[in-house]
Write a protein that holds these residues in place. Structure first.
Motif, PDB file in Angstrom:
ATOM      1  N   SER A 197       0.840  -1.204   0.000  1.00 42.95           N
ATOM      2  CA  SER A 197       0.000   0.000   0.000  1.00 42.95           C
ATOM      3  C   SER A 197       0.872   1.250   0.000  1.00 42.95           C
ATOM      4  CB  SER A 197      -0.911   0.002   1.233  1.00 42.95           C
ATOM      5  OG  SER A 197      -1.601   1.224   1.356  1.00 42.95           O
ATOM      6  N   GLN A 198       0.377   2.300  -0.677  1.00 43.59           N
ATOM      7  CA  GLN A 198       1.087   3.586  -0.690  1.00 43.59           C
ATOM      8  C   GLN A 198       0.447   4.626   0.231  1.00 43.59           C
ATOM      9  OE1 GLN A 198      -0.207   2.475  -3.868  1.00 43.59           O
ATOM     10  NE2 GLN A 198       1.621   1.292  -4.324  1.00 43.59           N
ATOM     11  N   ASP A 199      -0.595   4.224   0.971  1.00 40.78           N
ATOM     12  CA  ASP A 199      -1.329   5.193   1.782  1.00 40.78           C
ATOM     13  C   ASP A 199      -0.445   5.902   2.802  1.00 40.78           C
ATOM     14  OD1 ASP A 199      -3.554   4.494   0.381  1.00 40.78           O
ATOM     15  OD2 ASP A 199      -4.548   3.403   2.000  1.00 40.78           O
ATOM     16  N   PRO A 206      -2.229  17.637  -2.191  1.00 40.93           N
ATOM     17  CA  PRO A 206      -0.781  17.614  -2.445  1.00 40.93           C
ATOM     18  C   PRO A 206      -0.435  18.066  -3.854  1.00 40.93           C
ATOM     19  CG  PRO A 206      -1.446  15.639  -1.255  1.00 40.93           C
ATOM     20  CD  PRO A 206      -2.710  16.349  -1.629  1.00 40.93           C
ATOM     21  N   ALA A 207      -1.253  17.660  -4.817  1.00 40.63           N
ATOM     22  CA  ALA A 207      -0.979  18.001  -6.217  1.00 40.63           C
ATOM     23  C   ALA A 207      -1.028  19.503  -6.462  1.00 40.63           C
ATOM     24  CB  ALA A 207      -1.968  17.289  -7.133  1.00 40.63           C
ATOM     25  N   SER A 208      -1.863  20.210  -5.686  1.00 39.62           N
ATOM     26  CA  SER A 208      -2.006  21.657  -5.902  1.00 39.62           C
ATOM     27  C   SER A 208      -0.694  22.392  -5.625  1.00 39.62           C
ATOM     28  CB  SER A 208      -3.120  22.220  -5.016  1.00 39.62           C
ATOM     29  OG  SER A 208      -2.785  22.126  -3.646  1.00 39.62           O
ATOM     30  N   VAL A 215       4.679  12.770  -2.833  1.00 38.18           N
ATOM     31  CA  VAL A 215       3.621  12.840  -3.841  1.00 38.18           C
ATOM     32  C   VAL A 215       3.790  11.731  -4.876  1.00 38.18           C
ATOM     33  CG1 VAL A 215       2.680  14.225  -5.738  1.00 38.18           C
ATOM     34  CG2 VAL A 215       3.119  15.278  -3.517  1.00 38.18           C
ATOM     35  N   VAL A 216       5.011  11.491  -5.293  1.00 41.22           N
ATOM     36  CA  VAL A 216       5.265  10.386  -6.222  1.00 41.22           C
ATOM     37  C   VAL A 216       4.877   9.060  -5.580  1.00 41.22           C
ATOM     38  CG1 VAL A 216       7.061   9.097  -7.437  1.00 41.22           C
ATOM     39  CG2 VAL A 216       7.089  11.599  -7.489  1.00 41.22           C
ATOM     40  N   GLY A 217       5.192   8.915  -4.296  1.00 41.65           N
ATOM     41  CA  GLY A 217       4.880   7.675  -3.591  1.00 41.65           C
ATOM     42  C   GLY A 217       3.395   7.435  -3.426  1.00 41.65           C
ATOM     43  N   MET A 218       2.638   8.473  -3.082  1.00 43.92           N
ATOM     44  CA  MET A 218       1.196   8.292  -2.861  1.00 43.92           C
ATOM     45  C   MET A 218       0.422   8.137  -4.173  1.00 43.92           C
ATOM     46  SD  MET A 218      -0.184  12.103  -1.733  1.00 43.92           S
ATOM     47  CE  MET A 218       1.137  12.438  -0.598  1.00 43.92           C
ATOM     48  N   GLN A 219       1.036   8.499  -5.282  1.00 41.89           N
ATOM     49  CA  GLN A 219       0.489   8.390  -6.637  1.00 41.89           C
ATOM     50  C   GLN A 219      -0.594   9.455  -6.920  1.00 41.89           C
ATOM     51  OE1 GLN A 219      -0.545   4.256  -7.459  1.00 41.89           O
ATOM     52  NE2 GLN A 219       1.599   3.653  -7.447  1.00 41.89           N
ATOM     53  N   GLU A 220      -0.873   9.610  -8.185  1.00 45.28           N
ATOM     54  CA  GLU A 220      -1.684  10.731  -8.666  1.00 45.28           C
ATOM     55  C   GLU A 220      -3.092  10.769  -8.075  1.00 45.28           C
ATOM     56  OE1 GLU A 220      -3.258  12.615 -12.924  1.00 45.28           O
ATOM     57  OE2 GLU A 220      -1.927  10.857 -12.909  1.00 45.28           O
ATOM     58  N   LEU A 221      -3.747   9.600  -7.976  1.00 43.80           N
ATOM     59  CA  LEU A 221      -5.126   9.579  -7.501  1.00 43.80           C
ATOM     60  C   LEU A 221      -5.228  10.134  -6.094  1.00 43.80           C
ATOM     61  CD1 LEU A 221      -8.082   8.742  -8.012  1.00 43.80           C
ATOM     62  CD2 LEU A 221      -7.516   6.494  -7.047  1.00 43.80           C
TER      63      LEU A 221
END
Length: 480
Positions: A108-110, A132-134, A150-156
């Protein structure tokens, strides 16, 4: 005249020798009281947990499933063969968790989002008001290792506002106090919190079982279950903390300390929102002393008011109209947008495809919560929930209904019914905790798409055991 440093050194040396001798005595006693087969099973279990923690990727589906099956077999053997050795099982439970202590979660990346939220609060940001993306889109890095997180948690995950309640956020802060600039340090902080919660669940769960006249040994069907060790300690899901508060609340309720039970229940809600489902089930719990057949509405209302007030106070530091809007939308996504490992929803979705030619989740996702809500109120009104054993069974059934009707059923969601089942004679949650591992086969391909035949196989087993236990009179499987 004796030098004070030398004196201190000699005393410390004597203490160290005494401690070492005590440790050797304990180990010798352990080995003498534990037969060789049990020792072999325990060591094999520790080794496999080590492989799982440090040398396994979720895309390595063959090894993932194989190791899990062996671990589950070892778990059944160890628990069944040591019914009279409570302290040994406690030791195994703690050591099994410590094996994962310095491992980065691999299923999991949570946890990247947990670390992000905690560090954001430490920097003075409200995690419910910013995605985070903002920040990354604007080239801003408000916290240490922002890009990596941010890369770890992924885009969604990075594109949505936080949906983790305030007690979760507080624990994210605590974990980041271990290290605010190193991911592994924060992971260790998160893991120690979850391990502490599991030990608390073990302690109060065993005490509650004793009060109910049940074997305290039954708590190990939860505590030593590889599913719990891997998903909670290994993958850092905070269901374990939520369930600690829930069990503590039920323990206090059984002791008739209902005011404190209400406060702790609010802590459970404020860790994960799941316990909100159980609130209607307390309607029949409070009875008048002079007439036990009638409900004590004064206590009942007070119980709900304490829960509501405590929950609102916990959310208060983050409150704003923007927070309400963002939080409600994010929570709504779980029924309106996300799909994973569902059962009845997938059947309804296929019917929708046949009729309209496209996914009807927007409609189905609104109908399913109504069915869940109605079902829980039926359990509240038509079952004798003033009896503690019936109350717990109703909670188990209520959450089972929720899972079977949800659009998203991540493996760690099963933890709630697994713990509740310990206080009943139902065994289907243990079977589900075993078979749910095949849902990770969705990650065996590059697109992370689910194979509906595999999901169908999972739920064929789940429904079969549920039907067997709930509807086959006189033939219920029991956990001794």
């Amino acid at each position: 005249m004796v030098n004070s440093k030398d004196l201190f050194y000699n005393i410390a040396k004597k203490d160290a020798i005494s401690t070492a001798n005590a440790g050797r005595i304990m180990l010798n006693t352990f080995f003498l009281k534990t037969n060789k087969l049990t020792l072999l099973l325990i060591l094999a279990s520790f080794c496999l947990y080590g492989v799982f923690a440090y040398d396994l990727a979720r895309t390595d589906h063959a090894n993932l499933i194989s190791i899990y099956i062996v671990l589950f077999g070892l778990f059944l053997k160890i628990v069944n063969n040591n019914k009279d050795n409570f302290s040994l099982l406690v030791g195994i439970a703690i050591i099994s968790r410590l094996v994962f202590l310095i491992a980065i979660p691999n299923l999991s990346q949570d946890f990247y989002r947990f670390i992000w939220d905690g560090r954001m609060i430490l920097q003075g940001f409200n995690p419910y008001l910013h995605t985070p993306a903002s920040f990354i889109t604007l080239g801003e890095y408000p916290i240490s290792q922002a890009q990596q997180l941010v890369v770890g948690m992924q885009e969604l995950n990075a594109s949505h506002y936080s949906n983790y309640p305030p007690i979760n956020q507080l624990l994210f802060i605590v974990a980041n106090l271990f290290s605010s600039s190193n991911i592994l340090g924060s992971v260790i902080g998160l893991r120690l919190i979850i391990i502490a919660a599991d030990i608390g669940t073990l302690y109060f769960g065993a005490k509650l079982l004793k009060r109910l006249g049940l074997s305290q040994h039954k708590i190990f069907w939860y505590i030593l279950n590889p599913f719990i060790i891997i998903e909670l300690t290994g993958n850092l899901h905070f269901e374990g903390v939520m369930l600690f508060f829930l069990i503590l609340s039920l323990y206090l309720l059984h002791k008739n300390k209902w005011q404190w039970a209400a406060v702790v229940f609010a802590l459970s809600i404020s860790t994960k929102l799941v316990p909100l489902l159980f609130l209607p089930l307390f309607v029949k719990w409070f009875r008048l002393k002079e007439n036990h057949a009638k409900i004590d509405f004064k206590k009942l209302i007070s119980f709900y008011l304490i829960i509501g007030t405590a929950t609102l106070l916990l959310f208060a530091p983050f409150f704003s109209m923007t927070f309400i809007n963002n939080y409600s939308k994010t929570v709504g996504l779980w029924f309106g947008n996300f799909e994973f490992n569902a059962s009845l929803y997938y059947l309804a979705r296929e019917v929708g495809y046949l009729i309209t030619g496209y996914n009807q989740i927007a409609i189905i996702g609104k109908i399913l919560p109504v069915i869940i809500f109605t079902s829980i109120w039926c359990l509240a009104l038509f079952r004798k929930n003033q009896v503690f054993s019936t109350l717990v069974k109703s909670m188990l059934i209520a959450f089972t209904i929720y899972l079977l009707l949800s659009t998203t059923v991540h493996p760690w969601y099963i933890a709630s019914i697994l713990l509740l089942s310990v206080f009943t004679n139902y065994k289907y949650a243990i079977v589900w905790s075993f078979i749910v591992i095949i849902s990770y086969l969705a990650y065996a391909n590059a697109d992370n798409t689910e194979n509906l035949w595999i999901i169908g196989a999972e739920y064929l087993v789940v429904y079969a055991i549920i039907i067997f236990e709930l509807f086959t009179k006189g033939r219920r499987l029991e956990i001794k």
